[in-house]
Scaffold this active site. Structure first.
Site, PDB file in Angstrom:
ATOM      1  N   HIS A  11       0.808  -1.214   0.000  1.00 46.54           N
ATOM      2  CA  HIS A  11       0.000   0.000   0.000  1.00 46.54           C
ATOM      3  C   HIS A  11       0.848   1.273   0.000  1.00 46.54           C
ATOM      4  O   HIS A  11       0.319   2.368   0.196  1.00 46.54           O
ATOM      5  CB  HIS A  11      -0.932   0.002   1.213  1.00 46.54           C
ATOM      6  CG  HIS A  11      -1.792  -1.222   1.298  1.00 46.54           C
ATOM      7  ND1 HIS A  11      -1.411  -2.362   1.973  1.00 46.54           N
ATOM      8  CD2 HIS A  11      -2.996  -1.490   0.749  1.00 46.54           C
ATOM      9  CE1 HIS A  11      -2.354  -3.275   1.860  1.00 46.54           C
ATOM     10  NE2 HIS A  11      -3.318  -2.785   1.124  1.00 46.54           N
ATOM     11  N   HIS A  24      -5.197   1.125  -2.811  1.00 44.16           N
ATOM     12  CA  HIS A  24      -6.061   1.261  -3.971  1.00 44.16           C
ATOM     13  C   HIS A  24      -5.780   2.582  -4.654  1.00 44.16           C
ATOM     14  O   HIS A  24      -5.594   3.610  -4.009  1.00 44.16           O
ATOM     15  CB  HIS A  24      -7.533   1.111  -3.587  1.00 44.16           C
ATOM     16  CG  HIS A  24      -8.030   2.087  -2.557  1.00 44.16           C
ATOM     17  ND1 HIS A  24      -7.654   2.008  -1.222  1.00 44.16           N
ATOM     18  CD2 HIS A  24      -8.858   3.161  -2.647  1.00 44.16           C
ATOM     19  CE1 HIS A  24      -8.243   2.979  -0.548  1.00 44.16           C
ATOM     20  NE2 HIS A  24      -8.979   3.706  -1.366  1.00 44.16           N
ATOM     21  N   GLY A  77     -10.555   0.585  -7.996  1.00 40.54           N
ATOM     22  CA  GLY A  77     -11.291   1.582  -8.764  1.00 40.54           C
ATOM     23  C   GLY A  77     -10.880   1.690 -10.210  1.00 40.54           C
ATOM     24  O   GLY A  77     -11.206   2.676 -10.881  1.00 40.54           O
ATOM     25  N   MET A 102     -11.634  -6.316  -9.220  1.00 39.61           N
ATOM     26  CA  MET A 102     -12.499  -7.124  -8.378  1.00 39.61           C
ATOM     27  C   MET A 102     -13.951  -6.903  -8.787  1.00 39.61           C
ATOM     28  O   MET A 102     -14.502  -7.634  -9.610  1.00 39.61           O
ATOM     29  CB  MET A 102     -12.269  -6.785  -6.905  1.00 39.61           C
ATOM     30  CG  MET A 102     -12.988  -7.695  -5.928  1.00 39.61           C
ATOM     31  SD  MET A 102     -12.689  -7.271  -4.173  1.00 39.61           S
ATOM     32  CE  MET A 102     -10.984  -7.769  -4.009  1.00 39.61           C
ATOM     33  N   SER A 103     -14.608  -5.879  -8.262  1.00 41.64           N
ATOM     34  CA  SER A 103     -16.030  -5.672  -8.529  1.00 41.64           C
ATOM     35  C   SER A 103     -16.302  -5.293  -9.978  1.00 41.64           C
ATOM     36  O   SER A 103     -17.392  -5.537 -10.486  1.00 41.64           O
ATOM     37  CB  SER A 103     -16.595  -4.597  -7.592  1.00 41.64           C
ATOM     38  OG  SER A 103     -15.920  -3.363  -7.771  1.00 41.64           O
TER      39      SER A 103
END
Length: 220
Positions: free
Chosen positions: A103, A123, A157, A177-178
């Site tokens: 991170h 992220h 994102g 991911m999503s």
């Protein structure tokens, strides 16, 4: 070539996840099985379902559980900071491709020193997966790339529309991911991401082959 990783989001039943993985795997390079609520035995069963659905073992990455990765013959394991260190895993599983979740630029540099093969950095942009947490942004991503000794895969994102900007900062690939697992049509979403990755690679190659001003050309 830039890589495209898809990461399971823990919201699908293993059978549904196996169906989704079978639909998207032709468009992606790696599928990460990241199911934190499952026991080792349940994770082993879920990995088996993916393999039975036709996912090549060479594309399968198991999150955290090195034992499960070895048991199913997966390509790799994704290690968090609470997981075994890459150097320790290398001694017992020399054939696994090891990722490290990072991170910051310092963590990216440390992942390379510890012997990871790649790091997963995020992220980058705001994401529903990390509500209320500040995104790192493109400039911090570029800084992490500069500090990293190993390929850095960007996460968080990322959409087909902004993937090119991410890859232009030096990321070796993107992880989703999503954007795929939560899409109404995961296969169509995976195709859109793959097209974005291909376009970014083509643009980078074009920039690298443009002659410098005043250079090139034949002399009379």
């Amino acid at each position: 070539m830039h890589e495209l990783h898809v990461i399971s989001d823990g919201r699908l039943h293993p059978e549904a996840l196996a169906e989704l993985a079978a639909a998207v795997h032709p468009m992606v390079d790696y599928i990460h099985l990241r199911e934190k609520s499952l026991s080792a035995l349940e994770l082993l069963a879920a990995a088996g379902m993916l393999l039975q659905a036709g996912i090549p073992p060479a594309k399968l990455v198991i999150n955290d559980r090195v034992d499960v990765a070895l048991a199913v013959g997966a390509a790799g394991a994704q290690l968090a900071w609470h997981s075994l260190p890459p150097a320790g895993v290398r001694g017992i599983a020399p054939g696994l491709r090891l990722g490290r979740s990072v991170h910051s630029r310092e963590e990216a540099a440390e992942a390379g020193r510890q012997g990871a093969d790649f790091c997963l950095y995020g992220h980058v942009f705001p994401t529903a997966c990390k509500p209320g947490q500040q995104e790192r942004g493109l400039e911090q991503l570029a800084e992490a790339v500069r500090w990293s000794r190993i390929p850095l895969i960007a996460l968080g994102g990322i959409t087909p529309g902004n993937a090119g900007a991410v890859l232009a900062k030096g990321a070796a690939g993107i992880a989703v991911m999503s954007g795929i697992c939560g899409a109404p049509d995961p296969a169509a979403a995976a195709r859109a991401y793959r097209a974005a990755v291909h376009q970014a690679a083509a643009q980078a190659e074009a920039l690298n082959t443009v002659p410098a001003p005043g250079g090139g050309g034949e002399q009379a």
